[in-house]
Design an enzyme around this catalytic site. Structure first.
Site, PDB file in Angstrom:
ATOM      1  CE1 TYR A 107      -4.244  -1.755   0.882  1.00 57.21           C
ATOM      2  CE2 TYR A 107      -2.619  -3.348   1.586  1.00 57.21           C
ATOM      3  CZ  TYR A 107      -3.907  -3.044   1.245  1.00 57.21           C
ATOM      4  OH  TYR A 107      -4.854  -4.028   1.245  1.00 57.21           O
ATOM      5  CG  ASN A 133      -7.536   1.290  -1.207  1.00 59.02           C
ATOM      6  OD1 ASN A 133      -8.213   0.341  -1.616  1.00 59.02           O
ATOM      7  ND2 ASN A 133      -7.273   1.475   0.076  1.00 59.02           N
ATOM      8  CD  GLU A 134     -11.690   0.630   1.029  1.00 63.03           C
ATOM      9  OE1 GLU A 134     -11.906   1.393   1.979  1.00 63.03           O
ATOM     10  OE2 GLU A 134     -11.732  -0.616   1.127  1.00 63.03           O
ATOM     11  CG  ASP A 151     -18.679  -5.074  -0.903  1.00 65.18           C
ATOM     12  OD1 ASP A 151     -19.534  -4.651  -1.711  1.00 65.18           O
ATOM     13  OD2 ASP A 151     -18.666  -6.242  -0.477  1.00 65.18           O
ATOM     14  CD  GLU A 209      -8.191  -3.976   1.864  1.00 66.01           C
ATOM     15  OE1 GLU A 209      -9.255  -3.966   2.536  1.00 66.01           O
ATOM     16  OE2 GLU A 209      -7.398  -3.028   1.836  1.00 66.01           O
ATOM     17  CE1 TYR A 264      -5.659  -4.671   4.803  1.00 68.09           C
ATOM     18  CE2 TYR A 264      -6.367  -5.438   6.944  1.00 68.09           C
ATOM     19  CZ  TYR A 264      -5.802  -4.467   6.148  1.00 68.09           C
ATOM     20  OH  TYR A 264      -5.374  -3.296   6.702  1.00 68.09           O
TER      21      TYR A 264
END
Ligand SMILES: *[C@@H]1O[C@H](CO)[C@@H](O)[C@H](O)[C@H]1NC(C)=O
Ligand SMILES: *[C@@H]1O[C@H](CO)[C@@H](O)[C@H](O)[C@H]1NC(C)=O
Ligand SMILES: *[C@@H]1O[C@H](CO)[C@@H](O)[C@H](O)[C@H]1NC(C)=O
Ligand SMILES: *[C@@H]1O[C@H](CO)[C@@H](O)[C@H](O)[C@H]1NC(C)=O
Ligand SMILES: *[C@@H]1O[C@H](CO)[C@@H](O)[C@H](O)[C@H]1NC(C)=O
Ligand SMILES: *[C@@H]1O[C@H](CO)[C@@H](O)[C@H](O)[C@H]1NC(C)=O
Ligand SMILES: *[C@@H]1O[C@H](CO)[C@@H](O)[C@H](O)[C@H]1NC(C)=O
Ligand SMILES: CC(=O)N[C@H]1CO[C@H](CO)[C@@H](O)[C@@H]1O
Ligand SMILES: CC(=O)N[C@H]1CO[C@H](CO)[C@@H](O)[C@@H]1O
Length: 486
Positions: A89, A161-162, A203, A266, A298
C-alpha cells in the site's frame, strides 16, 4: 570484489539466460495471462503491510519494500504459504526497492503497488478532488511508477483505493480516470511493456456497479483513462458462510459481463476467529473463476485490527498464527491446473462504449468529461522523473533468512530458505515447503470464538515501526561469498 562480480556475471551469462523467475503478465480481455506461455494467471495473494495502515512514516527511512532482510524472511514464509502475489500500500518513492523486488521475483511472487499514501497531497481528496489533483501529487505518483515499471514481477498499479464511497463528491470518478490516464501515459512513455493500472473499490453496494461501469468503459476521446483491472475489497464471507449467504453469488452475477480482470483486492472477514477461510475453495472453484481472477487475503502481518497471518515480534522474530496454517491448508487443496486453463472467450472480450445508461443508480457526474492535466504534468511525462531502482530484476544470492520463526505450537522452524524459481515460474501452493515444520498443534482450527470484527479501512492501526526496522542486507565479504556459491 568488482572482478569477482564481473566473473560471476560472465558465468551466469554462459550458463543461463538473463531472465529470472517470473514472466511479465498481460491483460487480455477479462483475464490476466502469462506473456510467455499464454496460461491464465489467477491471483493467490496477501496484502503486505507490516506496520499497519497508518504505519507509513517516510521520516523513518523504511517502507514495506526497503529492507532486504525483512523481505527475505517474509517472501520465504509466503512461498511456503503458497501465494503468488502481494499487494503493497504505502511506498516511499525515495527509497530503493530493488533488493525486495528481486527477492519477491526470485520467490515467484508478483507485486501490485498502490501509488498513493495517506499523507497530505499523496492521494485524491474525495471531498474536493480538484484541490489534490496537482503537479506535486502526480510527481509522487510517477516516482512510485518509475521505481517499479522496470521489474518483470510488477503485476500492476492501483491508481486509487476506496476513494469513492458514501462521502465522495460526484466528480471523483472522473478524477480517478484522469489519474489512471496520467499513469498509463507515463508508462507508455517510459516502459517497454504496458504495466496494467487498476482501481481498488470499497464494497459499497449501491455505488459498486456504477463505479465499475464508469471506470471500465471505453472512451474514444480518452483512450488511456480506462482501468485495466478492478479490485474489490470485500469482507462479506464470515465464518462458515456459503456462496449464497455471503452474497458472493450476487457479485458473480453483477460482474458477469466484465471485460477486464476482477479480483478481491482485500478479503478475509475476521468476525469469526480463528479464520478457516472457507471462502477460498469458493473463490477458486467453478462458481467463481469464470468471473473472478482470485484475490488477496487481508493481511500478512498481525496488527491491532487482528487480521494477521504472522506476528512480527518486536525482537525481530516472527510467529506463525493459526490463520496462516488454516489458509495454507485451503491453498494446498486448490486445483492449480484448472486455474491456469486458458479461456478463449474471456480473453477476446472488448469493453463497452461509455454511456450514461451504464450509471443508473449512481450519483456520479453523468458526463465522461475527464479533467485536463494540471500545468507541468505533460513535461513530467515527457521528461520522466527520477526513480531509485536498478534497470531490471537481478539474481538473488542471499537465500537464508536470519530471523527465528516460530510455528503455531511455539517450536522453531529450521531450514527456512528461499527456493529460487526458474524462468517463467511463479509460486504455487504445495511447492516450496522449505523448513522443517514441527507437528501442528492439535485442534488448531477448533475453538471458534466470536469477536467484533470491523473492516480494516475503518480502523486506524497504531504504527509499529519497530517491527520493520530489523536487520539489513549483508554486504561486503559475505556478499562475495554468496556470489561464489553460484
Ligand atoms: C523480463 O521479461 C522479458 C520479456 O519476457 C525478458 O526478455 C527478460 O529477460 C526478463 N528479464 C528478467 C531480468 O528476467
Ligand atoms: C498540497 O498541495 C497544495 C497545492 O499544490 C499546496 O498548496 C499545499 O501546501 C500542499 N500541502 C502540503 C501539506 O504539502
Ligand atoms: C448526489 O451528490 C450531491 C453532492 O454530494 C448531493 O448534494 C446530492 O444530494 C446527491 N444525490 C443523491 C440522489 O444522492
Ligand atoms: C449482461 O449483458 C446482457 C446482454 O447484453 C444483459 O442482458 C444483462 O443484463 C447484462 N447483465 C448485467 C449484470 O449487466
Ligand atoms: C470463459 O469465459 C467466459 C467469459 O468470461 C465465461 O462466461 C465462462 O464461464 C468461462 N469459462 C470457464 C470454464 O471458466
Ligand atoms: C521474541 O519475542 C517473542 C514474542 O514476544 C517471544 O516468544 C520469543 O521468545 C522472543 N525470542 C527471543 C529470541 O527473544
Ligand atoms: C468524450 O466523450 C464522452 C462520451 O461520449 C463525452 O461525455 C465527453 O464530453 C467527451 N469529452 C470531450 C472533451 O469531448
Ligand atoms: C517445482 C515443482 O515442484 N513444481 C510443481 C508445483 O506444483 C504444481 C501443481 O501442484 C506442479 O505442477 C509443479 O510441478
Ligand atoms: C516441491 C518443491 O519445489 N520443493 C522445493 C521447495 O523449496 C525447497 C527449499 O529450497 C526445495 O528443497 C524443494 O525441493
Amino acid at each position: 570484489m568488482a572482478q569477482f562480480k564481473a566473473m560471476v556475471l560472465a558465468l551466469v551469462a554462459l550458463f543461463a539466460s538473463s531472465a529470472f523467475a517470473v514472466a511479465p503478465l498481460v491483460v487480455k480481455g477479462a483475464d490476466f495471462v502469462n506473456s510467455i506461455d499464454d496460461t491464465r494467471f489467477q491471483i493467490i495473494g496477501v496484502a503486505y503491510q507490516p506496520g499497519g495502515s497508518s504505519g507509513f512514516d517516510p521520516a523513518s527511512g523504511v517502507d514495506p519494500l526497503s529492507d532486504a532482510s525483512v523481505c527475505l524472511r517474509d517472501a520465504v514464509l509466503m512461498q511456503r504459504l503458497g501465494v503468488n502475489a502481494v499487494r503493497v500500500y504505502n511506498l516511499d518513492p525515495d527509497l530503493d526497492h530493488t533488493d525486495c523486488a528481486n527477492i519477491f521475483n526470485a520467490a515467484g511472487i508478483y507485486m501490485i503497488l498502490d501509488v498513493n499514501s495517506p499523507l497530505p497531497n499523496q492521494s485524491l481528496n474525495r471531498g474536493a478532488p480538484w484541490e489534490s489533483y496537482s503537479e506535486t501529487y502526480l510527481e509522487r505518483v510517477f516516482k512510485v511508477v518509475q521505481d517499479f515499471i522496470v521489474f518483470n514481477n510488477t503485476l500492476g498499479f492501483f491508481s486509487g483505493n476506496e476513494v469513492i464511497n458514501e462521502d465522495s463528491v460526484p466528480q471523483v470518478p472522473a478524477y480517478i480516470r484522469a489519474v489512471t490516464r496520467d499513469i498509463k501515459d507515463y508508462i507508455a512513455a517510459h516502459s517497454d511493456r504496458p504495466v496494467p493500472v487498476g482501481y481498488s473499490a470499497a464494497d459499497v453496494r449501491p455505488l459498486l456497479m456504477g463505479t465499475f461501469n464508469y471506470l471500465s468503459c471505453s472512451l474514444s476521446n480518452e483512450t488511456s483513462s480506462k482501468i485495466d483491472f478492478f479490485g474489490l475489497n470485500s469482507y462479506s464471507w464470515c465464518g462458515d458462510a456459503t456462496f449464497e449467504s455471503s452474497g458472493y453469488d450476487v457479485l458473480v452475477s453483477d460482474f458477469s459481463n466484465t471485460t477486464i480482470p476482477i479480483f478481491f483486492s482485500e478479503y478475509g472477514c475476521n468476525n469469526v476467529s480463528p479464520r478457516t477461510f472457507t471462502e477460498v475453495p469458493a473463490l477458486y472453484g467453478p462458481e467463481m473463476t469464470g468471473v473472478f481472477s482470485g484475490g488477496l487475503i487481508y493481511e500478512y502481518s498481525e496488527e491491532p485490527n487482528n487480521y494477521g497471518l504472522v506476528n512480527l515480534n518486536s525482537n525481530g522474530t516472527a510467529s506463525l498464527l493459526v490463520d496462516y496454517d488454516n489458509l495454507r491448508k485451503q491453498y494446498d487443496d486448490l486445483d492449480i491446473a484448472s486455474l491456469e486453463k486458458a479461456n478463449a472467450t474471456a480473453t477476446s472480450l472488448t469493453p463497452p462504449e461509455c454511456a450514461s445508461s451504464l450509471l443508473s443508480g449512481a450519483n456520479f457526474t453523468q458526463a465522461y468529461d475527464i479533467p485536463a492535466r494540471p500545468d507541468g504534468v505533460d513535461d513530467l511525462i515527457k521528461n520522466g522523473v527520477d526513480g531509485t531502482s536498478s534497470a531490471s530484476n537481478e539474481a538473488v544470492t542471499d537465500t537464508k533468512p536470519t530471523q527465528t520463526v516460530y510455528a503455531t505450537n511455539g517450536q522453531v522452524i529450521t531450514g527456512l530458505e528461499l527456493n529460487v524459481l526458474e524462468w517463467d515460474q511463479s509460486n504455487l501452493p504445495g511447492n516450496n515447503t522449505s523448513g522443517t515444520t514441527p507437528a501442528s498443534p492439535s485442534g488448531s482450527t477448533a475453538s471458534t470464538s466470536t469477536s467484533s470484527g470491523s473492516t480494516p479501512s475503518n480502523t486506524n492501526a497504531a504504527p509499529r515501526a519497530d517491527t520493520i526496522k530489523f536487520g539489513s542486507l549483508l554486504m561486503g565479504a559475505a556478499g562475495v561469498g554468496m556470489y561464489l556459491q553460484l
